[in-house]
Design an enzyme around this catalytic site. Structure first.
Site, PDB file in Angstrom:
ATOM      1  N   LYS A 110     -59.729 -85.018   9.839  1.00  0.00           N
ATOM      2  CA  LYS A 110     -59.236 -84.346  11.053  1.00  0.00           C
ATOM      3  C   LYS A 110     -58.006 -83.497  10.702  1.00  0.00           C
ATOM      4  O   LYS A 110     -57.848 -82.379  11.185  1.00  0.00           O
ATOM      5  CB  LYS A 110     -58.883 -85.370  12.139  1.00  0.00           C
ATOM      6  CG  LYS A 110     -60.110 -85.971  12.825  1.00  0.00           C
ATOM      7  CD  LYS A 110     -60.457 -85.177  14.045  1.00  0.00           C
ATOM      8  CE  LYS A 110     -61.722 -85.480  14.782  1.00  0.00           C
ATOM      9  NZ  LYS A 110     -62.548 -86.582  14.535  1.00  0.00           N
ATOM     10  N   LYS A 189     -73.608 -80.221   6.975  1.00  0.00           N
ATOM     11  CA  LYS A 189     -73.805 -81.331   7.912  1.00  0.00           C
ATOM     12  C   LYS A 189     -73.660 -80.815   9.361  1.00  0.00           C
ATOM     13  O   LYS A 189     -72.724 -80.061   9.649  1.00  0.00           O
ATOM     14  CB  LYS A 189     -72.724 -82.392   7.645  1.00  0.00           C
ATOM     15  CG  LYS A 189     -72.803 -83.548   8.607  1.00  0.00           C
ATOM     16  CD  LYS A 189     -71.601 -84.474   8.540  1.00  0.00           C
ATOM     17  CE  LYS A 189     -71.667 -85.403   9.737  1.00  0.00           C
ATOM     18  NZ  LYS A 189     -70.497 -86.082  10.113  1.00  0.00           N
ATOM     19  N   LYS A 192     -70.018 -80.803  15.450  1.00  0.00           N
ATOM     20  CA  LYS A 192     -69.421 -79.845  16.394  1.00  0.00           C
ATOM     21  C   LYS A 192     -68.221 -79.135  15.769  1.00  0.00           C
ATOM     22  O   LYS A 192     -67.918 -78.011  16.125  1.00  0.00           O
ATOM     23  CB  LYS A 192     -69.090 -80.490  17.737  1.00  0.00           C
ATOM     24  CG  LYS A 192     -68.135 -81.637  17.687  1.00  0.00           C
ATOM     25  CD  LYS A 192     -67.953 -82.219  19.074  1.00  0.00           C
ATOM     26  CE  LYS A 192     -67.203 -83.537  19.018  1.00  0.00           C
ATOM     27  NZ  LYS A 192     -67.948 -84.634  18.366  1.00  0.00           N
TER      28      LYS A 192
END
Ligand code: ADP
Ligand code: TRP
Length: 319
Positions: A110, A189, A192
């Site tokens: 992240k 992959k 979103k």
């Protein structure tokens, strides 16, 4: 056997979510006592819009019901309807070594994608451990990327038990070998974060556009092609029967079979599986009160299971 899984309402669910996570849950639905919760506390690490979070929470519930979650067999609830998970997360936090959390890939990923380095994001695995341990789950179906979080969960349960006595059950992850990493429209992959998803229930026209836009190499229709590793073929494997997959592989290898043909076959296979789900979803979406009843009932049942653990935990920690 108690089986529990959770999913974040942080965007529209896509093919990667369905084949990477939801489907294992449906496959296990007959095998034990099942719990599926919508991790709205977790989603707050990235979603900062209350209305959007509420909407996404409802969407996830509708998607699961449409695709096969049976509320008579699986208790479905909102994470926030069992607020004691926050309390358990604190007790676990007091036992969680910083180094253990610093090593978590999800946090590092992240960060790499430019998200703010908040305490919530850092503490995310501790809350996830609390979700699982509060329900004394035996088995947790998740995608491969969640494996490390399950290891953290076991580690924290062990630390708790060493400190306060054997109260928490150590859960196992359920990640079937057959669950592959599902590619997105650009071959990476599907995620979103990469803007390469095909959502489960976006309008048919949009799905067609995305499928037709899947990136391929520039081989001509006539040229023979190797199907393995090709995104269209990998996606087709998820929807089609074994025979259909063999036929597509043979056609690719024989030549005179273009990517356009394969995309059309993929689209048809998607519709065959999802059109009935789509119909069901439309009907459910019109009936808000039934959905709310299912979630309320789920919350009540989840609470019944969580309460005895919390009572024992509070006593053990000295409260
Ligand atoms: P996203 O990457 O789109 O943000 P999430 O991280 O919210 O998706 O994923 C929710 C669940 O779906 C996880 O258990 C994850 O393993 C699974 N999942 C998501 N994308 C894929 C994929 N492309 N292949 C396999 N599983 C996936
Ligand atoms: N971290 C999971 C994901 O992103 C969602 C989740 C939160 C979860 N708590 C959980 C999954 C407990 C299983 C069990 O996919």
């Amino acid at each position: 056997m108690r089986i529990l899984t959770g999913i974040q309402p942080s965007g529209k669910l896509h093919w990667g979510n369905y084949f990477g996570a939801m489907k294992s849950m449906f496959d296990l639905q007959e095998k034990g006592q099942n719990f599926m919760f919508i991790a709205n506390f977790h989603a707050m690490t990235t979603v900062r819009d209350g209305a959007a979070l509420r909407e996404a929470t409802k969407d996830v519930a509708l998607d699961y019901l449409a695709c096969g979650l049976d509320p008579a067999k699986t208790v479905m609830y909102r994470q926030s309807d069992v607020p004691e998970v926050q309390e358990l997360a604190w007790y676990l936090s007091c036992l969680a070594p910083m180094g253990l959390l610093e090593r978590c890939h999800s946090y590092k990923d992240k960060m790499a994608h430019g998200f703010d380095a908040t305490h919530g994001l850092f503490a995310y695995p501790v809350l996830m451990a609390a979700d699982i341990l509060i329900m004394q789950a035996d088995l947790v179906p998740v995608g491969k990327d969640q494996k490390q979080h399950l290891e953290v969960t076991r580690d924290l349960a062990q630390k708790f038990n060493n400190a306060y006595g054997e109260l928490l059950k150590l859960p196992d992850a359920y990640i079937p070998d057959s669950v592959a990493t599902i590619p997105g429209t650009d071959g990476q992959k599907m995620s979103k974060s990469y803007h390469n998803t095909i959502e489960l229930f976006e309008p048919s026209g949009a799905i067609k556009k995305k499928v037709m836009g899947i990136v391929t190499d520039s081989k001509t229709m006539e040229e023979p092609k190797e199907p393995e590793g090709n995104s269209i073929y990998e996606l087709y494997k998820l929807f089609a029967t074994k025979e259909e997959v063999e036929t597509m592989a043979a056609s690719f290898r024989a030549g005179n079979y273009g990517y356009g043909h394969a995309k059309k076959a993929l689209l048809e296979a998607y519709h065959r599986l999802f059109d009935p789900f789509r119909e069901k979803r439309e009907a459910l979406a019109k009936d808000e009160s039934t959905l709310e009843d299912i979630l309320r009932d789920g919350a009540r049942k989840a609470h019944e299971f969580a309460a005895p653990t919390m009572e024992a935990v509070r006593r053990a920690v000295g409260l």
